[in-house]
Every structure is written in C-alpha cells, then in structure tokens.
Design a protein around this motif. Structure first.
Motif, PDB file in Angstrom:
ATOM      1  N   ASN A  33      42.348  13.041 -88.919  1.00  0.00           N
ATOM      2  CA  ASN A  33      41.376  13.559 -89.896  1.00  0.00           C
ATOM      3  C   ASN A  33      40.128  12.697 -90.008  1.00  0.00           C
ATOM      4  O   ASN A  33      39.528  12.593 -91.091  1.00  0.00           O
ATOM      5  CB  ASN A  33      42.026  13.682 -91.287  1.00  0.00           C
ATOM      6  CG  ASN A  33      43.326  14.451 -91.253  1.00  0.00           C
ATOM      7  OD1 ASN A  33      44.291  14.081 -91.903  1.00  0.00           O
ATOM      8  ND2 ASN A  33      43.389  15.527 -90.491  1.00  0.00           N
ATOM      9  N   VAL A  34      39.717  12.092 -88.910  1.00  0.00           N
ATOM     10  CA  VAL A  34      38.522  11.259 -88.931  1.00  0.00           C
ATOM     11  C   VAL A  34      37.874  11.268 -87.539  1.00  0.00           C
ATOM     12  O   VAL A  34      38.567  11.191 -86.522  1.00  0.00           O
ATOM     13  CB  VAL A  34      38.856   9.809 -89.365  1.00  0.00           C
ATOM     14  CG1 VAL A  34      39.865   9.174 -88.414  1.00  0.00           C
ATOM     15  CG2 VAL A  34      37.607   8.960 -89.445  1.00  0.00           C
ATOM     16  N   GLY A  35      36.553  11.410 -87.512  1.00  0.00           N
ATOM     17  CA  GLY A  35      35.819  11.285 -86.252  1.00  0.00           C
ATOM     18  C   GLY A  35      35.342   9.855 -86.101  1.00  0.00           C
ATOM     19  O   GLY A  35      34.778   9.275 -87.043  1.00  0.00           O
ATOM     20  N   SER A  36      35.563   9.272 -84.945  1.00  0.00           N
ATOM     21  CA  SER A  36      35.251   7.848 -84.766  1.00  0.00           C
ATOM     22  C   SER A  36      34.610   7.611 -83.400  1.00  0.00           C
ATOM     23  O   SER A  36      35.094   8.119 -82.385  1.00  0.00           O
ATOM     24  CB  SER A  36      36.518   7.004 -84.881  1.00  0.00           C
ATOM     25  OG  SER A  36      36.270   5.667 -84.509  1.00  0.00           O
ATOM     26  N   PRO A  37      33.537   6.825 -83.338  1.00  0.00           N
ATOM     27  CA  PRO A  37      32.891   6.520 -82.047  1.00  0.00           C
ATOM     28  C   PRO A  37      33.727   5.604 -81.161  1.00  0.00           C
ATOM     29  O   PRO A  37      33.398   5.422 -79.984  1.00  0.00           O
ATOM     30  CB  PRO A  37      31.584   5.840 -82.464  1.00  0.00           C
ATOM     31  CG  PRO A  37      31.861   5.261 -83.806  1.00  0.00           C
ATOM     32  CD  PRO A  37      32.809   6.219 -84.466  1.00  0.00           C
TER      33      PRO A  37
ATOM     34  N   SER B  57      27.121   9.316 -84.446  1.00  0.00           N
ATOM     35  CA  SER B  57      27.839   8.943 -85.674  1.00  0.00           C
ATOM     36  C   SER B  57      27.150   7.846 -86.468  1.00  0.00           C
ATOM     37  O   SER B  57      27.606   7.479 -87.548  1.00  0.00           O
ATOM     38  CB  SER B  57      29.254   8.472 -85.319  1.00  0.00           C
ATOM     39  OG  SER B  57      29.194   7.271 -84.557  1.00  0.00           O
ATOM     40  N   ASP B  58      26.059   7.307 -85.905  1.00  0.00           N
ATOM     41  CA  ASP B  58      25.373   6.169 -86.523  1.00  0.00           C
ATOM     42  C   ASP B  58      26.339   5.001 -86.719  1.00  0.00           C
ATOM     43  O   ASP B  58      26.315   4.304 -87.742  1.00  0.00           O
ATOM     44  CB  ASP B  58      24.752   6.579 -87.861  1.00  0.00           C
ATOM     45  CG  ASP B  58      23.733   5.558 -88.366  1.00  0.00           C
ATOM     46  OD1 ASP B  58      23.187   4.812 -87.530  1.00  0.00           O
ATOM     47  OD2 ASP B  58      23.509   5.503 -89.584  1.00  0.00           O
ATOM     48  N   ASN B  59      27.221   4.829 -85.736  1.00  0.00           N
ATOM     49  CA  ASN B  59      28.187   3.718 -85.733  1.00  0.00           C
ATOM     50  C   ASN B  59      29.112   3.728 -86.955  1.00  0.00           C
ATOM     51  O   ASN B  59      29.522   2.676 -87.451  1.00  0.00           O
ATOM     52  CB  ASN B  59      27.470   2.364 -85.656  1.00  0.00           C
ATOM     53  CG  ASN B  59      27.288   1.903 -84.227  1.00  0.00           C
ATOM     54  OD1 ASN B  59      28.134   2.130 -83.371  1.00  0.00           O
ATOM     55  ND2 ASN B  59      26.154   1.278 -83.955  1.00  0.00           N
TER      56      ASN B  59
END
Length: 316
Positions: free
Chosen positions: A229-233, A134-136
C-alpha cells in the motif's frame, strides 16, 4: 523432466523444513510464503521469456519502482473516483513497463548491443525517473477498495496477490506452449540464425520478449502496491536478481532455448521456502544469502552437465 526434477527438489525441501523447523508446516506460514513469492513470480515470468531467447533484463527492479510511484500518484489524485483511479493506475503502470521494456529490446536489436549493458543502463534511467516522479518520497493513501482487495484471502490460505501471480504464470505458460510466438521464442534461443534463414525476422520477437518483461514489471508493481500500500522509488532494489535466480533454479538455461514458466514458478517457491525455513531455524541473516547463492550456482552447474548429457545423447 526439468520441471519434474525441480518439483521433486521443492518437495524434499518442504519435507526437510517441515521436520526440522518449528511452525513451518502451518497454514499461517504457507500463507506468508504465498504472499512473499507473488511479486518475484510475476517478475520472473517475464524474465523467463527474455532468458529463453538468450538475453537478460537487469532493469525490471527499477521499472517496478518507477511503476509503483506512477500508479500510486494516479491513485491518490483527488479528481478521480476510487475505481477510475485504480483502472487508470493499472493501465499506466503496465503501459510504462511495456514501453520501457520495448525500448530495451529495440536498442539491443538496433545497435546489436548486449542486453546486459542496455538493461543495466535502463536500470539507472528508471531508478532516476522514479526518484523524480516521487520527489524522493514514498506515496501513501491509496484507495480503500484497492487496499481491501490486496488483503483478501481465498479459501483461508491463498492471498489475492498470489492468485494474480498464478494467472500471469498460466498466461505465460499458454503463450509459450500453444502459440506460434512461443515456438519462435524457443527457436530463437536454440538457433537464431536458423530462424532467420527460414524467412522469419528474430528482431521483432526479441523486442516483444523485452516488452513482455517490462509489462510484467508493471503488473508486479501493482502487486507490490496491493501488498504494501505504498509507492516507493526504492521499491525494486535487488528484485531483478531474485527474478533471474528463480528462472535459473527453475531449469531455464542461461544460453536460451530450454526452460519453462512452470519451472520458474517452482524456482520462485524454492527461493522463498529456503528463506523462510532458514529463518524459522534461527539462521543468521548473513547465512541465508550464502545458502541461496550456493543453490543458484548449483543450479547453473547442473544445467551445464544436463546440456552436455543431451548433446551426447543426440550424437548417438
């Protein structure tokens, strides 16, 4: 009997908060509870398989985070149509979780290492991979059909993501109750050496349960995407502990061999009902983890006494 006892506890808690907490016994509040327990229910379903064989999986939270960023990255690819992106993202999410779960099981069995240590290592590996992929940064802009499905409410009270969790529970219940694989899961947790002496190799079954745990982490990642609705590391921080808590409260023994996935569902409900009820009563945010932690310890203590009672009855 375990399931019945846990269900009675849930009913009593519901009655207590319905009588004391304002706005608790309303359709809107129950809808909120169903939304919030969906992710933990899916994760805990896979965790039940692992704990039934006497293992533990600390990596599911980080696997969820990794799978959310992989799924979200695929879904925002402009070269794919919305439906193709959703299908590919779902397969990639579940596949990634299953593969890394299988690696957990294989490493544990290949070198006879405690699952606690191996999955703790995988927790860090998956967390790092999530940040790299995700590149943070968080990933937004998911396809509208996917977002719309996540917002669906059936019969005015059941969100779509809760129904997905129920399907996962039903599949897990069927596997554990009606398949040969399920019987071996219980048998390995009860007496692994007896299974080995009967001519069956526990190794492949134990690898399989970790694969299932990883698979459900991938499914939970898609549920997470449907909900937020969001991808998060950093999506899965602490989720592994909630999943373990739901399994333990639901009556599954930490020593393995005893428990049920239906009890796990009830355990997840108890956790969320306690959290929501305390919030509506105006309890301080610092009080909620104390109460929930006490409930977990109480569940373990009761399991210990229940085990002693069963051994006494078996000797008579």
């Amino acid at each position: 009997m375990k399931e019945a006892g846990v269900a009675v506890a849930l009913v009593l808690i519901l009655i207590f908060f319905s009588a004391t907490a304002p706005y608790f016994a309303t359709p809107e509040n129950f809808l909120k509870i169903f939304v919030q327990i969906a992710i933990n229910t899916v994760l805990a379903s896979g965790m039940t398989f692992v704990i039934l064989v006497g293992g533990i999986d600390l990596s599911v939270g980080s696997l969820l985070a990794l799978c959310t960023v992989i799924g979200a990255t695929i879904m925002i690819d402009p070269r794919l149509s919305p439906w193709a992106a959703i299908v590919l993202a779902s397969l990639a999410s579940m596949g990634t979780g299953a593969i890394l779960g299988a690696i957990n099981g294989w490493v544990c069995e290949k070198w006879k290492l405690p699952s606690f240590i191996v999955t703790l290592g995988m927790l860090n590996v998956a967390s790092g991979l999530a940040r790299v992929v995700s590149d943070n940064s968080t990933i937004t802009g998911l396809p509208q059909p996917f977002v719309d499905f996540g917002n669906l409410i059936f019969w005015g009270i059941f969100p779509s993501i809760f129904l997905i969790a129920i399907v996962v529970v039903l599949v897990g219940w069927f596997v554990l109750r009606y398949t040969v694989f399920g019987r071996f899961v219980f048998a390995i947790g009860t007496n692994e050496e007896a299974v080995r002496l009967s001519g069956h190799e526990p190794k492949r079954y134990k690898i399989a349960v970790f694969t299932i745990s990883g698979l459900t982490a991938g499914i939970a990642a898609m549920v997470y995407l449907l909900r937020l609705n969001v991808g998060s590391p950093v999506a899965g921080i602490g989720y592994e502990l909630n999943a373990i808590a739901a399994v333990i409260i639901g009556g599954t023994s930490l020593s393995g061999g005893k428990g049920s996935i239906v009890g796990t569902l009830v355990g997840a409900c108890i956790l969320q009902v306690l959290s929501t009820g305390l919030q509506l009563l105006g309890a301080d945010d610092n009080i909620k983890p104390i109460v929930i932690g006490a409930v977990i310890v109480l569940a373990v203590i009761l399991d210990s006494y229940r085990g002693r009672l069963m051994r006494i009855l078996e000797t008579r």
